[in-house]
Design an enzyme around this catalytic site. Structure first.
Site, PDB file in Angstrom:
ATOM      1  N   CYS A 122      34.816  40.104  36.040  1.00 50.50           N
ATOM      2  CA  CYS A 122      34.566  38.670  36.175  1.00 50.50           C
ATOM      3  C   CYS A 122      33.219  38.375  36.829  1.00 50.50           C
ATOM      4  CB  CYS A 122      35.694  38.051  36.981  1.00 50.50           C
ATOM      5  SG  CYS A 122      37.307  38.582  36.393  1.00 50.50           S
ATOM      6  N   HIS A 262      33.920  31.979  40.775  1.00 51.36           N
ATOM      7  CA  HIS A 262      34.726  32.522  39.683  1.00 51.36           C
ATOM      8  C   HIS A 262      36.151  31.988  39.823  1.00 51.36           C
ATOM      9  CE1 HIS A 262      37.050  35.023  37.166  1.00 51.36           C
ATOM     10  NE2 HIS A 262      37.545  35.752  38.153  1.00 51.36           N
ATOM     11  N   ASN A 292      42.100  32.375  34.306  1.00 52.01           N
ATOM     12  CA  ASN A 292      40.981  33.270  34.619  1.00 52.01           C
ATOM     13  C   ASN A 292      40.338  33.708  33.300  1.00 52.01           C
ATOM     14  OD1 ASN A 292      39.328  35.406  35.285  1.00 52.01           O
ATOM     15  ND2 ASN A 292      40.774  36.329  36.726  1.00 52.01           N
TER      16      ASN A 292
END
Ligand code: ACO
Length: 335
Positions: A122, A262, A292
């Site tokens: 990520c 994030h 996510n």
């Protein structure tokens, strides 16, 4: 296109920003019909309410290409204006070659250098922005940076510990020198390879090759993680990277208009806000809509923040990200 090898004359930063989202929206109730979970559990533990799922006919390059075109249009660029592509993904088009050549060919940018940051989790997009900034400074290049994931393809759809957390999306930015660039003021990044087995895909490389038995268990195509350890590290590293980049820039946290982290989990974002001592209204959150989305999450959040008018000219915006590796990165922007 800038003459090759010309160092940057102007501030280097973002010259265009774009995203692409698959159409299909999947709700928590739909997950509850498939596995032993509930909307209440998912919302209370993660904040996630919906996520996007790519269609069966869509692949990573499709989403990447659409986001890339949106970023070019946003900056009023033609494909010929791009000198280089760097693409961050954990869900490549195929194993070899990397995904950026597929995007290069379909975008029609010519035979410019292209490469992937593969498996950087990520944090990949923020790391790629920092690399692009260096290439812009050293070569005068205009770099197309893409973060793209079809993470729902890398999930065991029967493992409630992971499958409800993720979604599919792509985001892209054009990075280069320009009088109107959203300046990249400072950047930082780090890696702790001692934690590489805590989050990832267990089989499929040279260390644990695919065998029929492993393939039967899906070990080559399912993300596994130790959720609590990932949670702790995500909070600690995103906070640490934020402090580091602010220190590099000589900017106090109170001067930051918006933190764009994030989007892993609402509880992680709230914990980061507490550690940074930033009020919640100065932290951008859209994890409730998309889950996510890995390396697409930061450009998607930054794009939405801009679209919603959350960023004014002159604002300092802090990006911070963490993912498999473990890798982390943070970057300070001036709009
Ligand atoms: N529905 C219902 N129950 C569930 C679900 C689910 N979807 N998933 C797990 N549970 C159960 C577990 O089985 C466990 O049951 P048990 O006590 O009977 O064994 C119970 O819920 C509690 O599990 P915990 O692990 O204590 O739950 P926690 O509060 O830690 O939340 C979560 C789990 C959401 C995974 C959390 O640890 C987390 O967000 N970790 C970070 C993971 C992450 O963001 N990874 C993304 C990749 S990396 C990154 O982007 C930063």
């Amino acid at each position: 296109m800038s003459p090759p090898g010309t160092p940057a004359q102007h501030a280097v930063g973002l010259l265009g920003l774009g995203i692409h989202l698959p159409e299909r929206v999947m709700t928590n109730d739909e997950w509850a019909e498939r596995i032993d979970t509930s909307d209440e559990w998912i919302v209370s533990r993660t904040g996630i309410r919906t996520r996007r799922i790519a269609g069966e006919e869509e692949s990573t390059a499709d989403l990447a290409l659409a986001a890339a075109r949106a970023a070019l249009a946003d900056g009023a660029f033609e494909p010929a204006d791009i000198d280089e592509i760097v693409l961050a993904t954990d869900t490549p088009e195929v194993f070899i070659p990397d995904t950026s050549p597929y995007v290069q060919d379909r975008l029609g940018v010519g035979h410019i250098p292209c490469y992937d940051l593969a498996g950087s989790g990520c944090a990949g997009f923020v790391l790629a922005l920092d690399i692009a900034r260096s290439r812009a400074i050293s070569h005068g290049h205009r770099v197309l940076v893409i973060g793209v994931e079809l993470l729902t393809r890398l999930m065991n759809w029967e493992d409630r510990n992971t499958c409800v957390l993720f979604g599919d999306a792509a985001g892209a930015a054009v990075v280069g020198p320009g009088p109107d660039a959203v300046e990249i003021v400072a950047a930082t990044a780090g890696t702790d390879g001692s934690k590489s087995d805590i989050l990832g895909v267990e089989a499929g490389g040279t260390r644990v090759p695919i065998t029929v038995e492993r393939a039967r268990q899906g070990l080559h195509k399912h993300v596994v993680m130790q959720g609590r350890e990932v949670f702790r590290e995500a909070v600690s590293r995103m906070s640490q990277a934020s402090h580091e980049v602010l220190e590099k820039a000589g900017v106090p946290i109170d001067d930051v208009a918006l933190v764009v982290p994030h989007q892993a989990n609402l509880r992680i974002l709230n914990a980061v806000a507490r550690r940074l001592q930033v009020p919640q209204e100065r932290v951008f959150i859209n994890v409730q809509k998309y889950g996510n989305t890995g390396s697409a999450s930061v450009p998607l959040a930054l794009w939405e923040a801009r679209e919603q008018g959350r960023i004014e000219p002159g604002d300092l915006v802090l990006l911070t990200a963490f993912g498999a590796g473990f890798h982390w990165a943070a970057l300070l922007l001036r709009f």
